[in-house]
Design a protein around this motif. Structure first.
Motif, PDB file in Angstrom:
ATOM      1  N   VAL A 106       0.847  -1.192   0.000  1.00  0.00           N
ATOM      2  CA  VAL A 106       0.000   0.000   0.000  1.00  0.00           C
ATOM      3  C   VAL A 106       0.886   1.247   0.000  1.00  0.00           C
ATOM      4  N   PRO A 107       0.634   2.198  -0.909  1.00  0.00           N
ATOM      5  CA  PRO A 107       1.434   3.427  -0.898  1.00  0.00           C
ATOM      6  C   PRO A 107       1.160   4.231   0.362  1.00  0.00           C
ATOM      7  N   ILE A 108       2.215   4.597   1.066  1.00  0.00           N
ATOM      8  CA  ILE A 108       2.081   5.302   2.332  1.00  0.00           C
ATOM      9  C   ILE A 108       2.368   6.790   2.178  1.00  0.00           C
ATOM     10  N   ASP A 109       3.396   7.105   1.427  1.00  0.00           N
ATOM     11  CA  ASP A 109       3.805   8.497   1.286  1.00  0.00           C
ATOM     12  C   ASP A 109       4.323   8.703  -0.120  1.00  0.00           C
ATOM     13  N   ASP A 110       3.591   9.475  -0.904  1.00  0.00           N
ATOM     14  CA  ASP A 110       4.023   9.759  -2.284  1.00  0.00           C
ATOM     15  C   ASP A 110       4.346  11.235  -2.450  1.00  0.00           C
ATOM     16  N   SER A 111       4.631  11.898  -1.356  1.00  0.00           N
ATOM     17  CA  SER A 111       4.859  13.345  -1.411  1.00  0.00           C
ATOM     18  C   SER A 111       6.110  13.714  -2.200  1.00  0.00           C
ATOM     19  N   GLY A 112       6.983  12.769  -2.424  1.00  0.00           N
ATOM     20  CA  GLY A 112       8.190  13.040  -3.192  1.00  0.00           C
ATOM     21  C   GLY A 112       8.048  12.842  -4.681  1.00  0.00           C
ATOM     22  N   MET A 113       6.909  12.346  -5.111  1.00  0.00           N
ATOM     23  CA  MET A 113       6.699  12.149  -6.550  1.00  0.00           C
ATOM     24  C   MET A 113       6.618  13.522  -7.207  1.00  0.00           C
ATOM     25  N   PRO A 114       7.467  13.786  -8.183  1.00  0.00           N
ATOM     26  CA  PRO A 114       7.604  15.147  -8.696  1.00  0.00           C
ATOM     27  C   PRO A 114       6.346  15.695  -9.362  1.00  0.00           C
ATOM     28  N   GLU A 115       5.635  14.913 -10.088  1.00  0.00           N
ATOM     29  CA  GLU A 115       4.435  15.414 -10.770  1.00  0.00           C
ATOM     30  C   GLU A 115       3.623  14.238 -11.279  1.00  0.00           C
ATOM     31  N   ASP A 116       2.502  14.577 -11.897  1.00  0.00           N
ATOM     32  CA  ASP A 116       1.567  13.524 -12.314  1.00  0.00           C
ATOM     33  C   ASP A 116       2.133  12.598 -13.376  1.00  0.00           C
ATOM     34  N   ARG A 117       3.212  12.980 -13.982  1.00  0.00           N
ATOM     35  CA  ARG A 117       3.801  12.097 -14.996  1.00  0.00           C
ATOM     36  C   ARG A 117       4.383  10.843 -14.358  1.00  0.00           C
ATOM     37  N   PHE A 118       4.607  10.899 -13.072  1.00  0.00           N
ATOM     38  CA  PHE A 118       5.186   9.774 -12.339  1.00  0.00           C
ATOM     39  C   PHE A 118       4.082   8.998 -11.617  1.00  0.00           C
ATOM     40  N   SER A 119       4.154   7.686 -11.725  1.00  0.00           N
ATOM     41  CA  SER A 119       3.223   6.851 -10.969  1.00  0.00           C
ATOM     42  C   SER A 119       3.947   5.583 -10.539  1.00  0.00           C
ATOM     43  N   ALA A 120       3.534   5.016  -9.416  1.00  0.00           N
ATOM     44  CA  ALA A 120       4.157   3.788  -8.918  1.00  0.00           C
ATOM     45  C   ALA A 120       3.068   2.847  -8.447  1.00  0.00           C
ATOM     46  N   LYS A 121       3.321   1.569  -8.649  1.00  0.00           N
ATOM     47  CA  LYS A 121       2.383   0.542  -8.229  1.00  0.00           C
ATOM     48  C   LYS A 121       3.132  -0.599  -7.562  1.00  0.00           C
ATOM     49  N   MET A 122       2.402  -1.299  -6.737  1.00  0.00           N
ATOM     50  CA  MET A 122       2.954  -2.510  -6.131  1.00  0.00           C
ATOM     51  C   MET A 122       1.830  -3.540  -6.088  1.00  0.00           C
ATOM     52  N   PRO A 123       1.640  -4.274  -7.172  1.00  0.00           N
ATOM     53  CA  PRO A 123       0.515  -5.209  -7.259  1.00  0.00           C
ATOM     54  C   PRO A 123       0.627  -6.399  -6.314  1.00  0.00           C
ATOM     55  N   ASN A 124       1.852  -6.733  -5.915  1.00  0.00           N
ATOM     56  CA  ASN A 124       2.024  -7.822  -4.950  1.00  0.00           C
ATOM     57  C   ASN A 124       3.322  -7.611  -4.187  1.00  0.00           C
ATOM     58  N   ALA A 125       3.570  -8.467  -3.236  1.00  0.00           N
ATOM     59  CA  ALA A 125       4.706  -8.277  -2.334  1.00  0.00           C
ATOM     60  C   ALA A 125       6.058  -8.448  -2.998  1.00  0.00           C
ATOM     61  N   SER A 126       6.082  -8.968  -4.207  1.00  0.00           N
ATOM     62  CA  SER A 126       7.370  -9.256  -4.834  1.00  0.00           C
ATOM     63  C   SER A 126       7.626  -8.419  -6.076  1.00  0.00           C
TER      64      SER A 126
END
Lengths: 115, 112
Positions: free
Chosen positions: A53-73
């Motif tokens: 689960v994303p906890i803190d994305d405050s460092g993502m520079p702008e909307d062009r950046f996205s991150a996902k974690m669909p599973n633990a690995s």
């Protein structure tokens, strides 16, 4: 354990293209962190996950950046569209648990060049 | 225009001498500190850590000292070797999140 695995190790792309960086954390680690390192800004935390689960994305520079974690690995960091100023080394790190031990294990990084 | 990068402090030491790398932190609430070593082309690697209830911790050839009064952290490397050449980062955890806040780093150069 093989440690944190990142792919690709190097990526060269043209401005406007989509870039996807991949990370496999150390098995059993509950935390995953994405960092960016540049000469201008040093090592910056972009986002981190706890139990996928994303906890803190405050460092993502702008909307062009996205991150996902669909599973633990597995986790991805996507840049769309990419720009030359996104050129940097992107590190993924994982950690076993917080509270008593905040040690993070870093991967080898992905060197991204956007032309 | 010309871009300006971070100015990394550089410590140059002769092989065999002891090295001391310093770090100042800002948050008096920080309760965990860690040193990382980053060699060229690699990710940061853990060296040693220390909690705020300690003022000294020793590892193999390395010692970390913590002075909470002046919010200062140092890494001492005994008998510095060429393989110690790298950028060294201190990082702190401020106790209210799970993040590490990294310093800008110090470059250690070891010459024969």
């Amino acid at each position: 354990d093989a440690g944190v695995i990142q792919s690709p190790r190097h990526e060269v792309t043209e401005m406007g293209q989509e870039v996807t960086l991949r990370c496999k954390p150390i098995s059993g680690h509950d935390y995953l962190f994405w960092y960016r390192q540049t000469m201008m800004r040093g090592l910056e935390l972009l986002i981190y996950f706890n139990n996928n689960v994303p906890i803190d994305d405050s460092g993502m520079p702008e909307d062009r950046f996205s991150a996902k974690m669909p599973n633990a690995s597995f986790s991805t960091l996507k840049i769309q569209p990419s720009e030359p100023r996104d050129s940097a080394v992107y590190f993924c790190a994982s950690s076993a648990g917080q509270g008593t031990n905040y040690e993070q294990y870093f991967g080898p990084g992905t060197r991204l060049t956007v032309t | 225009g010309e871009s300006v990068g971070l100015h990394l402090p550089t410590l140059s030491v002769q092989e065999g001498d002891n090295s001391i790398i310093n770090c100042a932190y800002s948050n008096s609430a920080s309760d965990y500190f860690i040193w990382y070593k980053q060699e060229s082309g690699k990710g940061p690697q853990f060296i040693i850590d220390i909690r705020s209830n300690m003022d000294k911790r020793q590892g193999q050839r390395v010692t970390v000292l913590l002075n909470k009064t002046v919010k200062h952290l140092s890494l001492q490397i005994a008998a510095t070797q060429p393989g110690d050449s790298a950028v060294y980062f201190c990082a702190e955890n401020r106790g209210d999140t799970d993040k590490l806040i990294f310093g800008t780093g110090t470059r250690l150069q070891v010459f024969p």
